[in-house]
Design an enzyme around this catalytic site. Sequence first.
Site, PDB file in Angstrom:
ATOM      1  N   SER A 201      -9.979   2.300   2.193  1.00 33.10           N
ATOM      2  CA  SER A 201      -8.549   3.158   1.904  1.00 33.10           C
ATOM      3  C   SER A 201      -7.443   2.154   1.356  1.00 33.10           C
ATOM      4  O   SER A 201      -6.647   2.402   0.226  1.00 33.10           O
ATOM      5  CB  SER A 201      -8.109   3.727   2.032  1.00 33.10           C
ATOM      6  OG  SER A 201      -6.955   2.802   3.473  1.00 33.10           O
TER       7      SER A 201
ATOM      8  N   LYS B  41       1.284  -1.424  -0.010  1.00 30.18           N
ATOM      9  CA  LYS B  41       0.348   0.093   0.234  1.00 30.18           C
ATOM     10  C   LYS B  41       1.465   1.137  -0.216  1.00 30.18           C
ATOM     11  O   LYS B  41       2.328   1.437   0.898  1.00 30.18           O
ATOM     12  CB  LYS B  41      -0.767  -0.120   1.447  1.00 30.18           C
ATOM     13  CG  LYS B  41      -2.307   0.983   1.259  1.00 30.18           C
ATOM     14  CD  LYS B  41      -3.361   1.165   2.315  1.00 30.18           C
ATOM     15  CE  LYS B  41      -4.288   1.562   2.468  1.00 30.18           C
ATOM     16  NZ  LYS B  41      -5.000   1.050   3.845  1.00 30.18           N
TER      17      LYS B  41
ATOM     18  N   SER C 175     -10.986  -0.075   6.111  1.00 29.18           N
ATOM     19  CA  SER C 175     -10.116  -0.441   5.594  1.00 29.18           C
ATOM     20  C   SER C 175      -9.490  -1.008   4.945  1.00 29.18           C
ATOM     21  O   SER C 175      -8.914  -1.533   3.860  1.00 29.18           O
ATOM     22  CB  SER C 175      -8.953   1.152   4.945  1.00 29.18           C
ATOM     23  OG  SER C 175      -8.941   1.973   5.351  1.00 29.18           O
TER      24      SER C 175
END
Length: 468
Positions: free
Chosen positions: A158, A83, A182
């Site tokens: 996210s 990420k 997320s």
Amino acid sequence: MGESTELFYLSALEMRELLRSRQISATELAEAHLRRIDEVGREVNAIVTLTADLALAQARQLDEDAARGHWHGPLHGLPIAYKDLTDTAGVRTTYGSRLFADHVPAADALVVRRARAAGAVMVGKTNTPEFGTGSHTVNEVFGATRNPYDLSRSAGGSSGGAAAALASGLVPLADGSDMGGSLRNPASFCNVVGLRPTPGRVPDASPTSAWFTLGVAGPMARTVGDAALLMSVISGFAPTSPFAIREDGSAFAAPLDPDVSGLRVAFSPDLGGLPVDPRTAAVTARAPEVLAGLGAKVEQVDLDLSSAEEAFRTLRAWHYLNAFGGLPADMVGPNVAWNVEQGRAVTAAGLARAEQLRSALFQRVNAFFDGYDVLVAPVSQVPPFPVDQPYVTEVAGTRMPDYLAWMRSAYWISVLHAPAASVPCGFTPEGLPVGVQIIGRPWADLTVLRVAHAFERATGHGGVRPPL
């Protein structure tokens, strides 16, 4: 949509067996994924910084080491993407922010160090909203990530880039993080698996929020077994976190037991009255029957978690002021700016009340789990929404007061200090994925994975591939 037997859609565990039996090499596996990224990556916009040369160099070195009889660990040769909130030494990490568009960290985050030591091959960084703010992956640096099952829809957030990359066959493994859903929301939106571990299971090293337990790092994958594989590597004690759990990851390395007969399962269709889109509700309503068919003892419960609302919002607001209050207001997006302003309004009395609410809720839910092994509930209150829509404004006829409110079904769970997984549960009539959330009592991460694994085996929804 349908099932695919392409190399890049095999599970990580299957890829590992091919590598160990020398049927493929790490270089061949990296090349297959890089070709896949070249073919469909632009459509989905999941991997925003590609490290093709680094991936090939790492893979070739692993092949040379394997030829000499040296295997680096359980992830030897498996591609992974991190990420864009996760620091990677020498590789651009933007946090989805204009302020850090050219930022290159000097050191790796703990999960990167552990995965690399276990032989993982980094192919790039996955998209995220600015500083991970929100459950829709879009930012001013890279734009929006699209849902592989319908490119006009959101991939969630996210960790939306990670979920979309997995669903598209760009990588078999990815990391993510979760404060308000997320790891779980994008997994639900993209028909993959995301595990929010018990806080401290995957330690962090924060210079400003070392004691903050709402935000956690965790694994994402296309199967529960693969998520457990990654957990076996990234979990384990580290002195950089004051609440790190003093257990290594070995429990996650063994094959998951699919037998859930006799387990006590509580099912809540709305967590005490939350509005849920009828399409989502219809899909998640099938979960109790599946688990009962596997021999679990399933009971629908009326569980009111509404006191988590104030606790979560207060503690989140305080965190945003602490972490981002010093950034120039004109250089951050509206979601970050709004959260910081919410933080400025937090009072000592408000923080005290949030702690009281959270403590009482922890004790009440701990007692609830004396009677049940897991709680099953919706992950998200809606299916994937249009990608050009900033956030969900209405759920089942109920207006949402702000960009956070549509994710209560996820962020209320974050307050409980509990592990929770999103596992594919089915599709809406339009073909949009819907996940179901499996929640355990604190520290029962392995139980959550076992139930998710059994559910996955019984349904097979995770094997349905997007029409890319």
